[in-house]
Design a protein around this motif. Sequence first.
Motif, PDB file in Angstrom:
ATOM      1  N   SER A 125      13.409   3.365  -7.449  1.00 53.85           N
ATOM      2  CA  SER A 125      11.999   3.447  -7.813  1.00 53.85           C
ATOM      3  C   SER A 125      11.133   2.988  -6.635  1.00 53.85           C
ATOM      4  CB  SER A 125      11.709   2.603  -9.045  1.00 53.85           C
ATOM      5  OG  SER A 125      11.877   1.243  -8.747  1.00 53.85           O
ATOM      6  N   ARG A 126       9.938   3.487  -6.624  1.00 55.03           N
ATOM      7  CA  ARG A 126       8.984   3.111  -5.573  1.00 55.03           C
ATOM      8  C   ARG A 126       8.136   1.945  -6.056  1.00 55.03           C
ATOM      9  NH1 ARG A 126       7.711   7.270  -1.456  1.00 55.03           N
ATOM     10  NH2 ARG A 126       5.891   5.995  -1.209  1.00 55.03           N
ATOM     11  N   ASN A 127       7.661   1.191  -5.107  1.00 54.47           N
ATOM     12  CA  ASN A 127       6.752   0.085  -5.405  1.00 54.47           C
ATOM     13  C   ASN A 127       5.320   0.613  -5.441  1.00 54.47           C
ATOM     14  OD1 ASN A 127       8.795  -2.013  -5.277  1.00 54.47           O
ATOM     15  ND2 ASN A 127       8.816  -1.656  -3.087  1.00 54.47           N
ATOM     16  N   ARG A 128       4.552   0.090  -6.368  1.00 55.44           N
ATOM     17  CA  ARG A 128       3.134   0.430  -6.442  1.00 55.44           C
ATOM     18  C   ARG A 128       2.383  -0.493  -5.491  1.00 55.44           C
ATOM     19  NH1 ARG A 128      -0.803  -1.366 -10.393  1.00 55.44           N
ATOM     20  NH2 ARG A 128       0.959  -2.483 -11.250  1.00 55.44           N
ATOM     21  N   ILE A 129       1.568   0.080  -4.626  1.00 55.16           N
ATOM     22  CA  ILE A 129       0.824  -0.692  -3.626  1.00 55.16           C
ATOM     23  C   ILE A 129      -0.640  -0.755  -4.030  1.00 55.16           C
ATOM     24  CG2 ILE A 129       0.074  -0.779  -1.215  1.00 55.16           C
ATOM     25  CD1 ILE A 129       2.669   0.712  -0.507  1.00 55.16           C
ATOM     26  N   SER A 130      -1.207  -1.972  -3.939  1.00 60.12           N
ATOM     27  CA  SER A 130      -2.638  -2.146  -4.185  1.00 60.12           C
ATOM     28  C   SER A 130      -3.188  -3.120  -3.146  1.00 60.12           C
ATOM     29  CB  SER A 130      -2.906  -2.657  -5.603  1.00 60.12           C
ATOM     30  OG  SER A 130      -2.345  -3.940  -5.781  1.00 60.12           O
ATOM     31  N   PHE A 131      -4.496  -3.126  -3.004  1.00 56.34           N
ATOM     32  CA  PHE A 131      -5.174  -3.986  -2.040  1.00 56.34           C
ATOM     33  C   PHE A 131      -6.121  -4.933  -2.765  1.00 56.34           C
ATOM     34  CE2 PHE A 131      -3.674  -0.648   0.604  1.00 56.34           C
ATOM     35  CZ  PHE A 131      -3.588  -1.146   1.883  1.00 56.34           C
ATOM     36  N   ALA A 132      -5.999  -6.215  -2.488  1.00 55.79           N
ATOM     37  CA  ALA A 132      -6.971  -7.188  -2.983  1.00 55.79           C
ATOM     38  C   ALA A 132      -8.290  -6.958  -2.258  1.00 55.79           C
ATOM     39  CB  ALA A 132      -6.467  -8.610  -2.732  1.00 55.79           C
ATOM     40  N   GLN A 133      -9.388  -7.372  -2.885  1.00 54.80           N
ATOM     41  CA  GLN A 133     -10.697  -7.218  -2.244  1.00 54.80           C
ATOM     42  C   GLN A 133     -10.739  -7.932  -0.892  1.00 54.80           C
ATOM     43  OE1 GLN A 133     -13.261  -5.173  -3.363  1.00 54.80           O
ATOM     44  NE2 GLN A 133     -13.950  -5.562  -1.269  1.00 54.80           N
ATOM     45  N   VAL A 135       3.451  -4.273  -4.902  1.00 57.70           N
ATOM     46  CA  VAL A 135       3.082  -4.853  -3.615  1.00 57.70           C
ATOM     47  C   VAL A 135       1.569  -4.966  -3.612  1.00 57.70           C
ATOM     48  CG1 VAL A 135       2.983  -4.454  -1.124  1.00 57.70           C
ATOM     49  CG2 VAL A 135       5.073  -3.903  -2.386  1.00 57.70           C
ATOM     50  N   ARG A 136       1.076  -6.170  -3.385  1.00 62.46           N
ATOM     51  CA  ARG A 136      -0.383  -6.390  -3.338  1.00 62.46           C
ATOM     52  C   ARG A 136      -0.725  -6.939  -1.962  1.00 62.46           C
ATOM     53  NH1 ARG A 136      -4.958  -5.585  -6.206  1.00 62.46           N
ATOM     54  NH2 ARG A 136      -6.433  -7.293  -6.259  1.00 62.46           N
ATOM     55  N   ILE A 137      -1.456  -6.168  -1.182  1.00 64.53           N
ATOM     56  CA  ILE A 137      -1.898  -6.596   0.141  1.00 64.53           C
ATOM     57  C   ILE A 137      -3.025  -7.596  -0.082  1.00 64.53           C
ATOM     58  CG2 ILE A 137      -2.727  -5.855   2.400  1.00 64.53           C
ATOM     59  CD1 ILE A 137       0.014  -4.590   1.473  1.00 64.53           C
ATOM     60  N   VAL A 138      -2.860  -8.818   0.461  1.00 66.04           N
ATOM     61  CA  VAL A 138      -3.864  -9.848   0.201  1.00 66.04           C
ATOM     62  C   VAL A 138      -4.734 -10.167   1.413  1.00 66.04           C
ATOM     63  CG1 VAL A 138      -2.674 -10.892  -1.748  1.00 66.04           C
ATOM     64  CG2 VAL A 138      -2.183 -11.714   0.537  1.00 66.04           C
ATOM     65  N   PHE A 187      -2.540   1.098   7.615  1.00 68.45           N
ATOM     66  CA  PHE A 187      -2.200   1.856   6.407  1.00 68.45           C
ATOM     67  C   PHE A 187      -0.828   2.515   6.535  1.00 68.45           C
ATOM     68  CE2 PHE A 187      -6.730   1.663   5.218  1.00 68.45           C
ATOM     69  CZ  PHE A 187      -6.588   1.360   3.874  1.00 68.45           C
ATOM     70  N   GLU A 188      -0.526   3.057   7.701  1.00 72.66           N
ATOM     71  CA  GLU A 188       0.779   3.677   7.910  1.00 72.66           C
ATOM     72  C   GLU A 188       1.899   2.647   7.768  1.00 72.66           C
ATOM     73  OE1 GLU A 188       0.273   5.493  11.740  1.00 72.66           O
ATOM     74  OE2 GLU A 188      -0.729   7.261  10.890  1.00 72.66           O
ATOM     75  N   ARG A 189       1.679   1.456   8.286  1.00 77.90           N
ATOM     76  CA  ARG A 189       2.685   0.387   8.193  1.00 77.90           C
ATOM     77  C   ARG A 189       2.887  -0.032   6.743  1.00 77.90           C
ATOM     78  NH1 ARG A 189       6.969  -2.009   9.915  1.00 77.90           N
ATOM     79  NH2 ARG A 189       6.798  -4.107  10.747  1.00 77.90           N
ATOM     80  N   VAL A 190       1.796  -0.140   5.999  1.00 78.86           N
ATOM     81  CA  VAL A 190       1.849  -0.549   4.592  1.00 78.86           C
ATOM     82  C   VAL A 190       2.619   0.484   3.748  1.00 78.86           C
ATOM     83  CG1 VAL A 190       0.402  -0.823   2.523  1.00 78.86           C
ATOM     84  CG2 VAL A 190      -0.170  -2.042   4.637  1.00 78.86           C
ATOM     85  N   GLU A 191       2.520   1.754   4.093  1.00 77.95           N
ATOM     86  CA  GLU A 191       3.196   2.804   3.326  1.00 77.95           C
ATOM     87  C   GLU A 191       4.702   2.562   3.233  1.00 77.95           C
ATOM     88  OE1 GLU A 191       2.188   6.657   4.848  1.00 77.95           O
ATOM     89  OE2 GLU A 191       0.074   6.408   4.349  1.00 77.95           O
ATOM     90  N   ALA A 192       5.300   1.936   4.233  1.00 79.99           N
ATOM     91  CA  ALA A 192       6.739   1.656   4.209  1.00 79.99           C
ATOM     92  C   ALA A 192       7.111   0.721   3.061  1.00 79.99           C
ATOM     93  CB  ALA A 192       7.180   1.054   5.543  1.00 79.99           C
ATOM     94  N   LEU A 193       6.156  -0.073   2.591  1.00 78.62           N
ATOM     95  CA  LEU A 193       6.423  -1.020   1.510  1.00 78.62           C
ATOM     96  C   LEU A 193       6.642  -0.322   0.167  1.00 78.62           C
ATOM     97  CD1 LEU A 193       3.823  -3.763   2.471  1.00 78.62           C
ATOM     98  CD2 LEU A 193       6.303  -3.799   2.860  1.00 78.62           C
ATOM     99  N   ALA A 194       6.232   0.934   0.049  1.00 83.44           N
ATOM    100  CA  ALA A 194       6.461   1.669  -1.191  1.00 83.44           C
ATOM    101  C   ALA A 194       7.957   1.787  -1.472  1.00 83.44           C
ATOM    102  CB  ALA A 194       5.809   3.042  -1.128  1.00 83.44           C
ATOM    103  N   ASP A 195       8.745   1.916  -0.429  1.00 79.85           N
ATOM    104  CA  ASP A 195      10.200   2.040  -0.584  1.00 79.85           C
ATOM    105  C   ASP A 195      10.956   0.771  -0.237  1.00 79.85           C
ATOM    106  OD1 ASP A 195      10.166   4.759  -1.399  1.00 79.85           O
ATOM    107  OD2 ASP A 195       9.871   5.370   0.680  1.00 79.85           O
ATOM    108  N   HIS A 196      10.322  -0.118   0.526  1.00 79.00           N
ATOM    109  CA  HIS A 196      11.009  -1.314   1.024  1.00 79.00           C
ATOM    110  C   HIS A 196      10.095  -2.535   0.924  1.00 79.00           C
ATOM    111  CE1 HIS A 196      14.004   1.452   2.597  1.00 79.00           C
ATOM    112  NE2 HIS A 196      13.015   2.149   3.113  1.00 79.00           N
ATOM    113  N   GLY A 197       9.914  -3.044  -0.278  1.00 75.80           N
ATOM    114  CA  GLY A 197       8.994  -4.156  -0.501  1.00 75.80           C
ATOM    115  C   GLY A 197       9.389  -5.445   0.194  1.00 75.80           C
ATOM    116  N   GLU A 198      10.668  -5.610   0.478  1.00 80.32           N
ATOM    117  CA  GLU A 198      11.124  -6.829   1.150  1.00 80.32           C
ATOM    118  C   GLU A 198      11.223  -6.648   2.662  1.00 80.32           C
ATOM    119  OE1 GLU A 198      14.707  -7.770  -0.982  1.00 80.32           O
ATOM    120  OE2 GLU A 198      13.578  -8.892  -2.479  1.00 80.32           O
TER     121      GLU A 198
END
Length: 102
Positions: free
Chosen positions: A2-10, A87-90, A40-51
């Motif tokens: 499964s893929r991780n859902r990515i969101s961004f904190a304000q 995954v929540r980018i803080v 943003f491109e770097r963050v996209e990798a977290l969809a498949d590899h959260g750790e």
Amino acid sequence: MSRNRISFAQSAVDDLLTIRSWYTDQGVPEVGDRLVTEIFERVEALADHGELGRIVPEFGLSNLRELIQPPFRIVYRFEPDPDEGRVRIVRVWRSERLLQLP
């Protein structure tokens, strides 16, 4: 897998806007645009590899991690789940800054 859902904190959104604004004020808006795109491109990798990122050394918490995308630290919270992790980018800060949470 499964893929991780990515969101961004304000706070992270504000950081990205500040980055773009700073480079625009310096007369090189294309550099700010490029750096934000690379983040943003770097963050996209977290969809498949959260750790993928390392544990943030200032805190030592396994769910608070960071990616280094020079010259920035992309700090995120990872909550694994077999069905859909989150995954929540803080924060997105200059890499020489130490992280301080309120």
